[in-house]
Design an enzyme around this catalytic site. Sequence first.
Site, PDB file in Angstrom:
ATOM      1  N   GLY A  13       0.840  -1.214   0.000  1.00 38.39           N
ATOM      2  CA  GLY A  13       0.000   0.000   0.000  1.00 38.39           C
ATOM      3  C   GLY A  13       0.867   1.253   0.000  1.00 38.39           C
ATOM      4  O   GLY A  13       1.877   1.306   0.693  1.00 38.39           O
ATOM      5  N   ARG A  74       1.272  -5.132  -5.315  1.00 42.39           N
ATOM      6  CA  ARG A  74       1.582  -6.354  -4.563  1.00 42.39           C
ATOM      7  C   ARG A  74       1.846  -7.397  -5.640  1.00 42.39           C
ATOM      8  O   ARG A  74       1.090  -7.500  -6.593  1.00 42.39           O
ATOM      9  CB  ARG A  74       0.403  -6.746  -3.680  1.00 42.39           C
ATOM     10  CG  ARG A  74       0.067  -5.627  -2.674  1.00 42.39           C
ATOM     11  CD  ARG A  74      -0.992  -6.049  -1.667  1.00 42.39           C
ATOM     12  NE  ARG A  74      -1.131  -5.023  -0.626  1.00 42.39           N
ATOM     13  CZ  ARG A  74      -2.010  -4.020  -0.677  1.00 42.39           C
ATOM     14  NH1 ARG A  74      -2.858  -3.919  -1.691  1.00 42.39           N
ATOM     15  NH2 ARG A  74      -2.065  -3.126   0.293  1.00 42.39           N
ATOM     16  N   ASP A 105       6.130  -5.347   5.957  1.00 47.91           N
ATOM     17  CA  ASP A 105       6.771  -6.637   6.257  1.00 47.91           C
ATOM     18  C   ASP A 105       6.761  -7.587   5.051  1.00 47.91           C
ATOM     19  O   ASP A 105       7.731  -8.301   4.807  1.00 47.91           O
ATOM     20  CB  ASP A 105       6.072  -7.316   7.442  1.00 47.91           C
ATOM     21  CG  ASP A 105       6.586  -6.780   8.780  1.00 47.91           C
ATOM     22  OD1 ASP A 105       7.659  -6.154   8.795  1.00 47.91           O
ATOM     23  OD2 ASP A 105       5.902  -6.979   9.803  1.00 47.91           O
ATOM     24  N   THR A 127       4.277   2.443   5.545  1.00 42.30           N
ATOM     25  CA  THR A 127       2.862   2.022   5.541  1.00 42.30           C
ATOM     26  C   THR A 127       2.120   2.871   6.562  1.00 42.30           C
ATOM     27  O   THR A 127       2.653   3.147   7.640  1.00 42.30           O
ATOM     28  CB  THR A 127       2.681   0.528   5.888  1.00 42.30           C
ATOM     29  OG1 THR A 127       1.356   0.334   6.399  1.00 42.30           O
ATOM     30  CG2 THR A 127       3.641   0.022   6.928  1.00 42.30           C
ATOM     31  N   ASP A 129      -0.275   2.102   8.413  1.00 45.16           N
ATOM     32  CA  ASP A 129      -0.815   1.370   9.568  1.00 45.16           C
ATOM     33  C   ASP A 129       0.123   1.325  10.790  1.00 45.16           C
ATOM     34  O   ASP A 129      -0.311   0.955  11.863  1.00 45.16           O
ATOM     35  CB  ASP A 129      -1.117  -0.081   9.167  1.00 45.16           C
ATOM     36  CG  ASP A 129      -2.344  -0.186   8.292  1.00 45.16           C
ATOM     37  OD1 ASP A 129      -2.978   0.845   8.023  1.00 45.16           O
ATOM     38  OD2 ASP A 129      -2.669  -1.316   7.862  1.00 45.16           O
ATOM     39  N   ASP A 131       2.301  -0.875  11.242  1.00 38.43           N
ATOM     40  CA  ASP A 131       2.207  -2.287  11.656  1.00 38.43           C
ATOM     41  C   ASP A 131       3.464  -3.082  11.311  1.00 38.43           C
ATOM     42  O   ASP A 131       3.393  -4.290  11.117  1.00 38.43           O
ATOM     43  CB  ASP A 131       0.978  -2.949  11.001  1.00 38.43           C
ATOM     44  CG  ASP A 131       1.061  -2.958   9.481  1.00 38.43           C
ATOM     45  OD1 ASP A 131       1.923  -2.265   8.925  1.00 38.43           O
ATOM     46  OD2 ASP A 131       0.256  -3.671   8.855  1.00 38.43           O
ATOM     47  N   ARG A 164     -25.973  12.961  18.211  1.00 35.07           N
ATOM     48  CA  ARG A 164     -25.879  11.592  17.696  1.00 35.07           C
ATOM     49  C   ARG A 164     -24.646  10.858  18.218  1.00 35.07           C
ATOM     50  O   ARG A 164     -23.743  11.457  18.805  1.00 35.07           O
ATOM     51  CB  ARG A 164     -25.752  11.642  16.163  1.00 35.07           C
ATOM     52  CG  ARG A 164     -27.068  11.769  15.466  1.00 35.07           C
ATOM     53  CD  ARG A 164     -26.842  11.826  13.969  1.00 35.07           C
ATOM     54  NE  ARG A 164     -28.105  11.970  13.280  1.00 35.07           N
ATOM     55  CZ  ARG A 164     -28.240  12.480  12.060  1.00 35.07           C
ATOM     56  NH1 ARG A 164     -27.180  12.900  11.393  1.00 35.07           N
ATOM     57  NH2 ARG A 164     -29.420  12.564  11.506  1.00 35.07           N
ATOM     58  N   ARG A 173      -5.749  -3.110   9.428  1.00 34.77           N
ATOM     59  CA  ARG A 173      -6.327  -4.448   9.302  1.00 34.77           C
ATOM     60  C   ARG A 173      -5.983  -5.304  10.518  1.00 34.77           C
ATOM     61  O   ARG A 173      -6.821  -5.949  11.091  1.00 34.77           O
ATOM     62  CB  ARG A 173      -5.783  -5.114   8.040  1.00 34.77           C
ATOM     63  CG  ARG A 173      -6.870  -5.667   7.184  1.00 34.77           C
ATOM     64  CD  ARG A 173      -6.366  -6.306   5.938  1.00 34.77           C
ATOM     65  NE  ARG A 173      -5.181  -5.700   5.386  1.00 34.77           N
ATOM     66  CZ  ARG A 173      -4.854  -5.746   4.115  1.00 34.77           C
ATOM     67  NH1 ARG A 173      -5.639  -6.336   3.262  1.00 34.77           N
ATOM     68  NH2 ARG A 173      -3.736  -5.215   3.681  1.00 34.77           N
ATOM     69  N   HIS A 218     -23.218  13.864  22.709  1.00 36.95           N
ATOM     70  CA  HIS A 218     -22.884  13.199  21.443  1.00 36.95           C
ATOM     71  C   HIS A 218     -21.644  12.342  21.678  1.00 36.95           C
ATOM     72  O   HIS A 218     -20.870  12.591  22.605  1.00 36.95           O
ATOM     73  CB  HIS A 218     -22.662  14.220  20.314  1.00 36.95           C
ATOM     74  CG  HIS A 218     -21.570  15.189  20.596  1.00 36.95           C
ATOM     75  ND1 HIS A 218     -21.765  16.315  21.357  1.00 36.95           N
ATOM     76  CD2 HIS A 218     -20.275  15.187  20.235  1.00 36.95           C
ATOM     77  CE1 HIS A 218     -20.619  16.968  21.448  1.00 36.95           C
ATOM     78  NE2 HIS A 218     -19.700  16.307  20.782  1.00 36.95           N
TER      79      HIS A 218
HETATM   80  O1  F6P Z   1      -1.845   0.529   3.716  1.00 34.36           O
HETATM   81  C1  F6P Z   1      -2.377  -0.311   4.705  1.00 34.36           C
HETATM   82  C2  F6P Z   1      -3.816  -0.515   4.450  1.00 34.36           C
HETATM   83  O2  F6P Z   1      -4.333   0.752   4.329  1.00 34.36           O
HETATM   84  C3  F6P Z   1      -4.668  -1.280   5.438  1.00 34.36           C
HETATM   85  O3  F6P Z   1      -5.078  -0.588   6.559  1.00 34.36           O
HETATM   86  C4  F6P Z   1      -5.818  -1.709   4.594  1.00 34.36           C
HETATM   87  O4  F6P Z   1      -6.464  -2.817   5.092  1.00 34.36           O
HETATM   88  C5  F6P Z   1      -5.158  -2.016   3.313  1.00 34.36           C
HETATM   89  O5  F6P Z   1      -4.010  -1.218   3.249  1.00 34.36           O
HETATM   90  C6  F6P Z   1      -6.030  -1.838   2.133  1.00 34.36           C
HETATM   91  O6  F6P Z   1      -5.272  -1.839   0.994  1.00 34.36           O
HETATM   92  P1  F6P Z   1      -5.814  -1.969  -0.475  1.00 34.36           P
HETATM   93  O7  F6P Z   1      -7.123  -1.288  -0.516  1.00 34.36           O
HETATM   94  O8  F6P Z   1      -4.771  -1.281  -1.292  1.00 34.36           O
HETATM   95  O9  F6P Z   1      -5.897  -3.411  -0.766  1.00 34.36           O
END
Ligand code: F6P
Length: 322
Positions: A13, A74, A105, A127, A129, A131, A164, A173, A218
Amino acid sequence: MGSKTISVLTSGGDAPGMNAAIRSIVRAGIGQGMRVLGIRRGYNGLINGDVFEMNLRSVSDIIHRGGTILYTARSPEFRTEQGVAKAVEVCKDIGIDGVIVIGGDGSFRGARALSNAGIPCIGIPGTIDNDISCSEYTIGFDTAMNTAMEMIDRIRDTAQSHDRCSVVEVMGRRCGDIALHTGIAVGATAILVPEVKYDFDKDIIERIRFTQKIGKKHFIIIAAEGLGKINEITAEIQKRTGIESRTTILGHVQRGGSPTLRDRVVASEMGCRAVNMLYNGQGNKVIAVKNDKLIDYDISEALSFKKKFDINLYNEALKISI
Ligand code: F6P
């Protein structure tokens, strides 16, 4: 001296700040007397020989741009032995003596395979995330959090106006870092992350009811995407509390946009370090942040770490979200 012709690719990503890293690699590499080649669309570009020479001006006007000028992908083919062998052949044909891989990773596993096949690689964590197991920080995280925070501030305006509950899904993810940090920054009543099991009654409904009793009108609930079921969560909150509730999935808006200062600086620093490492003959390494300083690990060691979730910060967040 190590590598003379180095190359750079972005993989997985995209993340804001990747362009700042590419710029730094090109400028630092050429500054050290090396040729720098750009590889398009991650490992696919390496397999297909989609490689071009970069110069100082190829990276003008990109430090402030999100996405990646090298495109990203990818590559299932690169996960096969044949794919790696093809990439090695391309490197040998073109005369690539080193590859800098900006990604996560999964991308580092590819870099390890290439290093093991004799092409020195350096990984740079990129990235949104956050992560990546070996690094406390990844390029793009700061920008993504700030984007999410800004968007949720807007959602809050309308949630406040209608009394709300807004349930907002942020990216992540397998990692709740974006949710945790933005959750604190927007004063979320509950923060749901994949790392911490939650009890719907205790951690959501009771928290809403308790804070409502003491004057809250809210509510913002932040959920990391890894949890899924966001619409069900929202519907259940409305049913159980009687508070009109809405879902917002922020999605890819968090991945784009101009990188923050932090992401530009970290990316620039990492780029320079990666170039120096290849220049000095090092390979099979990943650059990481530890205690706010850059360090590096052998790729296998980097991949052996388990990502730690900041449970103390999570507990603090809950204490003050009342
Ligand atoms: O870049 C990380 C991330 O944004 C995750 O949080 C997400 O699940 C994933 O990539 C989605 O990637 P894509 O929509 O490119 O498959």
